[in-house]
Motif scaffolding. Sequence first.
Motif, short mmCIF file in Angstrom:
data_model
loop_
_atom_site.label_atom_id
_atom_site.label_comp_id
_atom_site.label_asym_id
_atom_site.label_seq_id
_atom_site.Cartn_x
_atom_site.Cartn_y
_atom_site.Cartn_z
N ASP A 137 27.82 41.62 42.19
CA ASP A 137 28.86 42.53 41.77
C ASP A 137 30.17 42.14 42.61
O ASP A 137 31.40 42.13 41.95
CB ASP A 137 28.56 44.22 41.83
N ASP A 138 29.86 42.03 43.69
CA ASP A 138 31.07 41.69 44.59
C ASP A 138 31.76 40.34 44.02
O ASP A 138 32.82 40.26 44.16
CB ASP A 138 30.63 41.57 45.98
N PHE A 139 30.89 39.35 43.65
CA PHE A 139 31.25 38.00 43.27
C PHE A 139 32.01 38.63 42.02
O PHE A 139 33.53 37.77 42.16
CB PHE A 139 30.12 37.31 42.62
N ILE A 140 31.80 39.13 41.12
CA ILE A 140 32.57 39.52 40.05
C ILE A 140 33.94 40.19 40.31
O ILE A 140 35.03 39.86 39.84
CB ILE A 140 31.72 40.46 38.97
N ASN A 141 34.02 41.03 41.19
CA ASN A 141 35.00 41.86 41.50
C ASN A 141 36.05 40.74 42.48
O ASN A 141 37.34 40.86 42.11
CB ASN A 141 34.71 42.97 42.73
N LYS A 142 35.48 39.92 43.12
CA LYS A 142 36.43 38.88 44.18
C LYS A 142 36.93 37.68 42.83
O LYS A 142 37.99 37.36 43.09
CB LYS A 142 35.85 38.22 45.12
N LEU A 143 36.16 37.24 42.06
CA LEU A 143 36.43 36.71 40.65
C LEU A 143 37.37 37.23 40.20
O LEU A 143 38.62 36.26 39.79
CB LEU A 143 35.20 36.23 39.87
N ASN A 144 37.40 38.51 39.61
CA ASN A 144 38.73 39.08 39.00
C ASN A 144 39.89 39.11 39.94
O ASN A 144 41.04 38.68 39.24
CB ASN A 144 38.26 40.57 38.78
N THR A 145 39.75 39.37 41.06
CA THR A 145 40.75 39.26 41.91
C THR A 145 41.62 38.05 41.89
O THR A 145 42.82 37.93 41.85
CB THR A 145 40.74 39.65 43.37
N VAL A 146 40.88 36.80 42.09
CA VAL A 146 41.36 35.60 42.01
C VAL A 146 42.24 35.27 40.83
O VAL A 146 43.09 34.70 40.85
CB VAL A 146 40.05 34.32 42.36
N LEU A 147 41.28 35.43 39.54
CA LEU A 147 41.82 35.23 38.40
C LEU A 147 43.03 35.96 37.99
O LEU A 147 44.19 35.44 37.45
CB LEU A 147 40.90 35.50 37.16
N LYS A 148 43.34 37.14 38.43
CA LYS A 148 44.48 37.78 38.25
C LYS A 148 45.61 37.24 39.04
O LYS A 148 46.78 37.34 38.79
CB LYS A 148 44.40 39.56 38.57
N SER A 149 45.31 36.64 40.19
CA SER A 149 46.50 36.27 41.22
C SER A 149 46.85 34.95 40.63
O SER A 149 47.90 34.45 41.20
CB SER A 149 45.69 36.21 42.83
N THR A 150 46.02 34.17 40.01
CA THR A 150 46.35 32.79 39.29
C THR A 150 46.86 32.80 37.80
O THR A 150 47.29 31.79 37.56
CB THR A 150 45.25 32.06 39.44
N LYS A 151 46.84 34.06 37.44
CA LYS A 151 47.36 34.02 35.97
C LYS A 151 48.66 33.40 35.76
O LYS A 151 49.67 33.96 36.72
CB LYS A 151 47.30 35.49 35.38
N GLY A 152 48.93 32.79 34.84
CA GLY A 152 50.27 31.99 34.42
C GLY A 152 50.47 30.99 35.35
O GLY A 152 51.59 30.21 34.98
N ARG A 153 49.57 30.27 36.09
CA ARG A 153 50.08 29.12 36.67
C ARG A 153 49.80 27.77 35.84
O ARG A 153 49.09 27.91 34.74
CB ARG A 153 48.79 28.81 37.59
#
Length: 125
Positions: A109-125
């Motif tokens: 669950d922590d993996f999914i939360n942190k993965l979501n955070t990473v993907l939101k921060s890199t969107k648009g690259r």
Amino acid sequence: MNVYFGHSRDLDYEKYYNKIEESEVLQKYNFLLPHKLNHNTKNGRAFYNKNNIDIFIAEVSLASTGLGIELGWAYEEDIPTYCFYHKKNKPSNAIRSVTDNFIEYEDKDDFINKLNTVLKSTKGR
């Protein structure tokens, strides 16, 4: 956004795949899961380019020669790479030659939360 999820064959990857596929917040991304039946698990060198992969997510808790090769190919193509590892495991120092982006997680669950955070921060690259 195409997100490749690389990992060791020894990882209990189906549980990660299930968590990714069940996550509502991750539905907006196209995950490339290498061991799904409908996905070619023998991707050649040409697959690892910016036309196919926008971001490389690697689960590096378990050492894997194949994953190391994939990480090298992604590095050569300048694909943003993020390495996740379980807090009980220490990733190989050799991986630091291809990325400085390491994320420790406690459970899936922590993996999914942190993965979501990473993907939101890199969107648009």
